[in-house]
Design a protein around this motif. Structure first.
Motif, PDB file in Angstrom:
ATOM      1  N   ILE A 294       8.182  43.920  10.484  1.00  0.00           N
ATOM      2  CA  ILE A 294       8.947  43.513   9.304  1.00  0.00           C
ATOM      3  C   ILE A 294      10.399  43.301   9.722  1.00  0.00           C
ATOM      4  O   ILE A 294      10.846  43.790  10.768  1.00  0.00           O
ATOM      5  CB  ILE A 294       8.891  44.562   8.169  1.00  0.00           C
TER       6      ILE A 294
ATOM      7  N   LEU B 122      13.822  44.255   8.213  1.00  0.00           N
ATOM      8  CA  LEU B 122      14.347  45.089   7.136  1.00  0.00           C
ATOM      9  C   LEU B 122      15.642  45.760   7.548  1.00  0.00           C
ATOM     10  O   LEU B 122      15.738  46.343   8.635  1.00  0.00           O
ATOM     11  CB  LEU B 122      13.312  46.169   6.766  1.00  0.00           C
TER      12      LEU B 122
ATOM     13  N   ARG C   8       8.175  44.763  -4.750  1.00  0.00           N
ATOM     14  CA  ARG C   8       8.537  45.113  -3.382  1.00  0.00           C
ATOM     15  C   ARG C   8       9.887  45.822  -3.337  1.00  0.00           C
ATOM     16  O   ARG C   8      10.077  46.775  -2.572  1.00  0.00           O
ATOM     17  CB  ARG C   8       8.559  43.826  -2.545  1.00  0.00           C
TER      18      ARG C   8
ATOM     19  N   THR D 103      10.475  49.508  -1.727  1.00  0.00           N
ATOM     20  CA  THR D 103      11.396  49.698  -0.600  1.00  0.00           C
ATOM     21  C   THR D 103      12.377  50.829  -0.893  1.00  0.00           C
ATOM     22  O   THR D 103      12.648  51.674  -0.032  1.00  0.00           O
ATOM     23  CB  THR D 103      12.160  48.388  -0.317  1.00  0.00           C
TER      24      THR D 103
ATOM     25  N   MET E 170       1.529  48.232   6.716  1.00  0.00           N
ATOM     26  CA  MET E 170       2.921  47.805   6.678  1.00  0.00           C
ATOM     27  C   MET E 170       3.809  48.894   6.071  1.00  0.00           C
ATOM     28  O   MET E 170       4.996  48.977   6.378  1.00  0.00           O
ATOM     29  CB  MET E 170       3.047  46.519   5.866  1.00  0.00           C
ATOM     30  N   THR E 171       3.212  49.743   5.221  1.00  0.00           N
ATOM     31  CA  THR E 171       4.015  50.817   4.614  1.00  0.00           C
ATOM     32  C   THR E 171       4.514  51.800   5.670  1.00  0.00           C
ATOM     33  O   THR E 171       5.619  52.336   5.546  1.00  0.00           O
ATOM     34  CB  THR E 171       3.204  51.582   3.555  1.00  0.00           C
TER      35      THR E 171
ATOM     36  N   GLU F 211       7.442  50.150   7.432  1.00  0.00           N
ATOM     37  CA  GLU F 211       8.626  50.190   6.579  1.00  0.00           C
ATOM     38  C   GLU F 211       9.197  51.603   6.493  1.00  0.00           C
ATOM     39  O   GLU F 211      10.418  51.780   6.472  1.00  0.00           O
ATOM     40  CB  GLU F 211       8.307  49.666   5.178  1.00  0.00           C
TER      41      GLU F 211
ATOM     42  N   ALA G   5      11.185  52.155   9.579  1.00  0.00           N
ATOM     43  CA  ALA G   5      12.452  51.426   9.502  1.00  0.00           C
ATOM     44  C   ALA G   5      13.468  52.155   8.637  1.00  0.00           C
ATOM     45  O   ALA G   5      14.679  52.118   8.907  1.00  0.00           O
ATOM     46  CB  ALA G   5      12.208  50.018   8.958  1.00  0.00           C
ATOM     47  N   GLN G   6      12.984  52.837   7.582  1.00  0.00           N
ATOM     48  CA  GLN G   6      13.861  53.537   6.647  1.00  0.00           C
ATOM     49  C   GLN G   6      14.135  54.982   7.075  1.00  0.00           C
ATOM     50  O   GLN G   6      14.821  55.719   6.354  1.00  0.00           O
ATOM     51  CB  GLN G   6      13.219  53.545   5.243  1.00  0.00           C
TER      52      GLN G   6
ATOM     53  N   TYR H 173      10.677  52.153  15.168  1.00  0.00           N
ATOM     54  CA  TYR H 173      10.780  50.829  14.547  1.00  0.00           C
ATOM     55  C   TYR H 173      11.538  49.865  15.453  1.00  0.00           C
ATOM     56  O   TYR H 173      11.083  48.733  15.695  1.00  0.00           O
ATOM     57  CB  TYR H 173      11.470  50.939  13.189  1.00  0.00           C
TER      58      TYR H 173
END
Length: 386
Positions: free
Chosen positions: A199, A201, A268, A272, A293-294, A297, A300-301, A360
Motif C-alpha cells: 500500500i 500510506l 476506508r 484507516t 491488506m489490513t 496497513e 504502516a501505522q 512496512y
C-alpha cells in the motif's frame, strides 16, 4: 515498457480487484499500459460463461486480437475465473508473448480456491491428480456440478500443458510458494516468485486509545466467533468493523458485552483512522489467507497484530516483535495471547509498533513493490527468449 494486463472481475468486488487497479494505476505513470477486463454475470449469460470456462475460444480470440494490435513486451494475468478461462494462455504462448500470472488464491490447486471447507482447512486436492475429494464434497458453493466443472477445467489444462506456458507465477508469500511447489501442480519450482501486496500510506500520528480492533468479513473462515467466545470471560475492549453472514451471531454474542462494540461497515478513511488509534489489530482467521491488506496497513501505522498461527499469518507476524500468535481453534490459546498482550507495558507496545513500521518500510511500500514487479517482468521476458 509496454504492458498488457488481463483481469476478470467477480460479481462482488474483492481484494484482487484492488490490487489489479492499484498496479495498473502505478504502472501507467511511467509505462504504456493496456487492459482487458471481463466480469462474471448472472442468469443465462452467466451459465453460458461458465459452460465456456474450459475452452473459451471466443474470449481468447478477442484478447489475442487486442494483444497483437498493442504489441506488448509482456502480458500480466490477474484472474481468469470464470468469464475468461485458461485457453487464452495457450493462444498467448503460441503467439510467442511472455506471460506472467499473479496467483491471488489457490484455485489452480483446488476448486475451493481458499483451501477452507466445512469450517476446516482442506488440503485433499493438493496431491490428487484430479480433485475427486473436492468434487464429492461440493467444495465450490456447495455444488458438486460447479466443483466438477471447475476441477475439470484446471485438470484439463494441466494435461494440455497450459500452465507450463506461463513464464512466471507470482505468489504473495513463501508459504504460498511452498504449497504450490510441494503439490501435484505440474510446473517447475523456479517458475514461482514471491511478491507481497503493498500500500501507499502516510501514517497518521494519532494517540492510541487502548482498544483492540477487528476489521473484516463476519464469516466462518475469518474466525470472528471463536475470537468472541474467547473474549466472553475477559474484560477486553474490542471494536468490530465489517459485515457478513455471521453478523446476527456476532451481535447476539456481544449483546451483554458493553466493552465490545460493533461499528458496522465503514469507509476506508474511517478504517484507516481506527487502525492508527488501535492498541492492536486482531486477525483470528482459521483459513489460509492470501495476504491481508489490513495487516500491511497496521504495520504502516505502527499498530501491532495479534494473529492466528495459520498459514501466511504465522509468516507475517513475528511474536513479541510485530505482535503475537494464538491457536484460533483453542479458546485458552486466544485468551492467553490477549492476556499477555494486555499485560505488556506501554514502552514495550511502542517498541513493537516501531518494529511494525520497519517491516512496512522494508517489505510492503508501494515503491519497492513496483520495482520488484518490473524486475519480475524482466525475468519473464528473458525466460521467454530461451
Amino acid at each position: 515498457m509496454r504492458i498488457f494486463v488481463i483481469h476478470n472481475f467477480y460479481q462482488h468486488a474483492g481484494g484482487e480487484d484492488q490490487v489489479f487497479e492499484q498496479e495498473v494505476r502505478e504502472l501507467s505513470k511511467e509505462h504504456d499500459v493496456r487492459v482487458y477486463t471481463s466480469r462474471n454475470v448472472k442468469g443465462v449469460k452467466g451459465l453460458l460463461q461458465y459452460l465456456s470456462y474450459p475452452t473459451n475460444l471466443g474470449e481468447a480470440q478477442r484478447i489475442l486480437q487486442q494483444v497483437r494490435a498493442f504489441s506488448p513486451d509482456i502480458v500480466h494475468i490477474h484472474n481468469l475465473h470464470y468469464g475468461i478461462g485458461p485457453w487464452v494462455v495457450r493462444r498467448l504462448r503460441r503467439a510467442g508473448i511472455p506471460v506472467l500470472m499473479t496467483l491471488h488464491n489457490f484455485r489452480l490447486l483446488c476448486p475451493s480456491a481458499s483451501l477452507f471447507v466445512g469450517g476446516k482447512i482442506f488440503t485433499a486436492s493438493l496431491h490428487e491428480d484430479f480433485p475427486w475429494t473436492a468434487v464429492r464434497q461440493g467444495v465450490l458453493d456447495r455444488s458438486v456440478l460447479k466443483t466438477l466443472l471447475t476441477g475439470f477445467t484446471y485438470w484439463l489444462h494441466r494435461k494440455l500443458g497450459t500452465w507450463n506456458s506461463v513464464n512466471r507465477f507470482m505468489v504473495l508469500s513463501d508459504f504460498a510458494k511452498h504449497l504450490f511447489q510441494s503439490s501435484s501442480f505440474p510446473v517447475a519450482g523456479d517458475r514461482f516468485v514471491v511478491r507481497p501486496n503493498s500500500i501507499d500510506l502516510q501514517p497518521a500520528e494519532l494517540r492510541k486509545v487502548g482498544r483492540l480492533l477487528y476489521i473484516g468479513r463476519l464469516a466462518e473462515e475469518k474466525g470472528i466467533l471463536p475470537l468472541l467466545d474467547g473474549l466472553v470471560d475477559m474484560d477486553v475492549p474490542l471494536d468490530i468493523y465489517g459485515t457478513g453472514p455471521q453478523l446476527e451471531q456476532v451481535q447476539q454474542r456481544i449483546a451483554k458485552q458493553p466493552q465490545i462494540r460493533y461499528m458496522g461497515y465503514q469507509s476506508r478513511e474511517v478504517l484507516t483512522k481506527a487502525i492508527a488509534e488501535a492498541d492492536a489489530l486482531v486477525v483470528p482467521s482459521v483459513c489460509y489467507e492470501g495476504m491481508p491488506m489490513t495487516i500491511i496497513e497496521a504495520f504502516a501505522q505502527g499498530t501491532p497484530v495479534l494473529a492466528s498461527a495459520v498459514g501466511i499469518l504465522e509468516e507475517m507476524v513475528v511474536p513479541l516483535y510485530t505482535g503475537m500468535h494464538f491457536n484460533p481453534f483453542e479458546k485458552q490459546s486466544i485468551q492467553n495471547s490477549i492476556s499477555q498482550w494486555m499485560a505488556l507495558d506501554e514502552a514495550e507496545k511502542k517498541r513493537m509498533g516501531e518494529h511494525c513500521k520497519h517491516e512496512y518500510e522494508e517489505h510492503y511500500t508501494l515503491k519497492k513493490n513496483m520495482e520488484l514487479l518490473l524486475s519480475i517482468y524482466e525475468e519473464a521476458i528473458a525466460d521467454n527468449r530461451k
